[in-house]
Scaffold this motif. Structure first.
Motif, short mmCIF file in Angstrom:
data_model
loop_
_atom_site.label_atom_id
_atom_site.label_comp_id
_atom_site.label_asym_id
_atom_site.label_seq_id
_atom_site.Cartn_x
_atom_site.Cartn_y
_atom_site.Cartn_z
N TRP A 34 50.64 -2.68 -1.70
CA TRP A 34 50.64 -1.71 -2.80
C TRP A 34 49.20 -1.50 -3.24
N PHE A 35 48.75 -0.28 -3.25
CA PHE A 35 47.39 0.08 -3.63
C PHE A 35 46.35 -0.70 -2.80
N ILE A 53 50.86 5.35 -2.11
CA ILE A 53 50.42 4.14 -2.80
C ILE A 53 50.79 2.85 -2.06
#
Length: 183
Positions: A34-35, A53
């Motif tokens: 994530w990210f 993302i």
């Protein structure tokens, strides 16, 4: 930049915000980044991924096989041999395998090759072929390789010699053929 190129880039950007269904099969697991930094283990089942993302990497964790390329080695009694092996393994910790390793499969090949080399060069040709025998050599290889790969999230089922034979090593020096060793 043409108008069509701009429209294409805009559509590509907008499509990244559309969630996508993803199926993780029973013999697979994955890691969701994530990210780019938050890591989550993804188990088998139906998942939704958000491409803008989240980066989802899925790999098989079931039983797998890697064939090592044959190596030319010298035994303890300075005999030249060629040795190849196969490693049968499964992934037990996907986080260690993918996140704590840059190229996990290459790491398996490198560690298994080092284990093969270490096992062959520490014995004489007679010990490998006759005294200890193939079964004992395979048992030793499996034990050493399993210990080395446990820290990488890999369980080794077996490591076996597939090729083992005395050989000659020849070096080409200029246009002359020079015999370095004889088996």
């Amino acid at each position: 930049m043409s108008m069509w190129a701009v429209i294409g880039e805009l559509l590509h950007f907008l499509a990244a915000w559309i969630p996508r269904p993803q199926i993780v099969r029973a013999n697979e697991q994955g890691i969701a980044f994530w990210f780019g930094k938050y890591v989550r283990v993804v188990k088998p089942g139906y998942r939704i991924s958000w491409p803008a993302i989240m980066d989802l990497e899925i790999l098989p964790v079931a039983r797998q096989i890697i064939q090592l390329n044959p190596l030319t080695l010298y035994t303890k009694d300075c005999k030249s041999v060629i040795a190849g092996a196969v490693v049968v393994y499964s992934i037990t910790d996907i986080r260690k395998f993918l996140v704590e390793n840059h190229d996990a499969e290459e790491s398996i090949v490198e560690i298994a090759g080092a284990t093969l080399r270490e096992s062959i060069v520490s014995k004489t040709l007679e010990q490998v072929q006759v005294t200890d025998g193939r079964a004992s050599a395979d048992k030793t290889l499996t034990k050493k390789c399993a210990k080395a790969l446990a820290d990488f999230g890999v369980e080794v089922e077996t490591m076996r010699l597939t090729d083992f034979a005395p050989t000659r090593v020849l070096n080409l020096v200029g246009s002359d053929l020079v015999n370095v060793t004889t088996a």
